[in-house]
Design an enzyme around this catalytic site. Structure first.
Site, PDB file in Angstrom:
ATOM      1  CG  HIS A  93      63.303 -15.157  46.692  1.00 13.95           C
ATOM      2  ND1 HIS A  93      63.279 -15.794  45.512  1.00 13.95           N
ATOM      3  CD2 HIS A  93      64.197 -15.718  47.118  1.00 13.95           C
ATOM      4  CE1 HIS A  93      64.372 -16.682  45.282  1.00 13.95           C
ATOM      5  NE2 HIS A  93      64.969 -16.388  46.408  1.00 13.95           N
ATOM      6  CB  SER A  94      62.496 -18.806  48.684  1.00 12.37           C
ATOM      7  OG  SER A  94      62.900 -20.107  49.079  1.00 12.37           O
ATOM      8  CG  MET A  95      58.943 -19.208  53.885  1.00 10.66           C
ATOM      9  SD  MET A  95      59.526 -19.136  55.821  1.00 10.66           S
ATOM     10  CE  MET A  95      59.758 -17.413  55.904  1.00 10.66           C
ATOM     11  CB  SER A 120      60.804 -14.912  43.183  1.00  9.80           C
ATOM     12  OG  SER A 120      62.001 -15.348  43.072  1.00  9.80           O
TER      13      SER A 120
END
Length: 257
Positions: A93-95, A120
């Protein structure tokens, strides 16, 4: 937790599992973000949580400030913990999505197949400078100041910003955030090529950090089948939508790879 392998936290070891779900946290995050998921996964799935250096039980370990080094170390950890007959699915997720993409490429290069990559809350990486398919270049990354970091976190939503009124929390959390955003800002993909597995993308319909259209751009990097799911919520939609996210993951984990 495997004391011999600090990169991975395993809340509920399952030696008989046929799948392992490897989860990479967001910037400023830790393995603890995903720990509650262990209570909602099938017995056929072992949850393995990536613990970046410098947080939780790795608080004394020095930060890693560049993606390539972190990916190389995580790749080695996943190779060492591979079990015959157990398929690997990687979620970020994200990074964590950026790092998941690079880690799956690295695993494939080292001969460890990944059944699926689930991404994500993050857009696909831009083409390298000079490739003819992206910006001409970017200024060198610099560490972000405290105010800039806090503004970024506030913009993402999902964080009670009043916690930063506590000086001890600021002292503990801001260096982690500064390191992680420096890693993101300095990241330059060496090449953009499709991954040799199916790709699933999840995104929030009101995520201000990545539009639905940009998130769909990951399809160009899916070497096999591609699936795309838009869920209600912002950047941290997966907190409120935990049951839905886990249900989707089960669909992809247990359908035979």
């Amino acid at each position: 937790m495997n004391d011999d392998q600090p990169w991975l936290v395993i809340p509920r070891p399952r030696p008989e599992a046929t799948r392992r779900l490897v989860c990479l946290p967001h910037a400023g995050g830790s393995a603890g973000f995903y720990r509650p998921w262990a209570n909602h996964l099938s017995a056929a799935v072992e949850l393995q949580l990536v613990q970046y250096p410098g947080r939780e039980e790795r608080i004394e370990d020095p930060f890693v400030q560049d993606a390539a080094t972190l990916v190389a170390q995580l790749t080695q950890a996943l190779l060492e913990t591979d079990r015959p007959g157990v398929e690997t699915v990687v979620f970020g997720h994200s990074m964590g999505a950026l790092l998941a993409y690079e880690t799956v490429q690295s695993l494939h290069a080292q001969g460890l197949p990944v059944a699926r990559l689930v991404l994500s809350g993050y857009p696909p990486p831009q083409a390298p400078a000079g490739s003819g398919d992206g910006p001409a270049g970017r200024a060198p990354a610099r560490p972000r100041g405290d105010d800039e970091l806090l503004a970024t976190v506030a913009g993402h939503g999902g964080t009670q910003m009043s916690i930063f009124d506590d000086p001890d929390i600021r002292e503990m959390v801001l260096p982690i955030l500064r390191n992680d955003y420096l890693l993101i800002d300095s990241y330059r993909p060496t090449a953009l090529r499709p991954v040799d597995c199916g790709v699933v993308v999840l995104t929030g319909d009101s995520d201000v950090t990545v539009s639905v259209e940009r998130a769909r751009g990951w399809e160009a990097l899916a070497g096999k089948e591609f699936a795309f799911h838009v869920l209600p919520g912002g950047h941290f939609y997966l907190t409120a939508q935990r049951a839905r996210v886990i249900s989707l993951l089960h669909d992809y984990l247990l359908d035979g790879g």
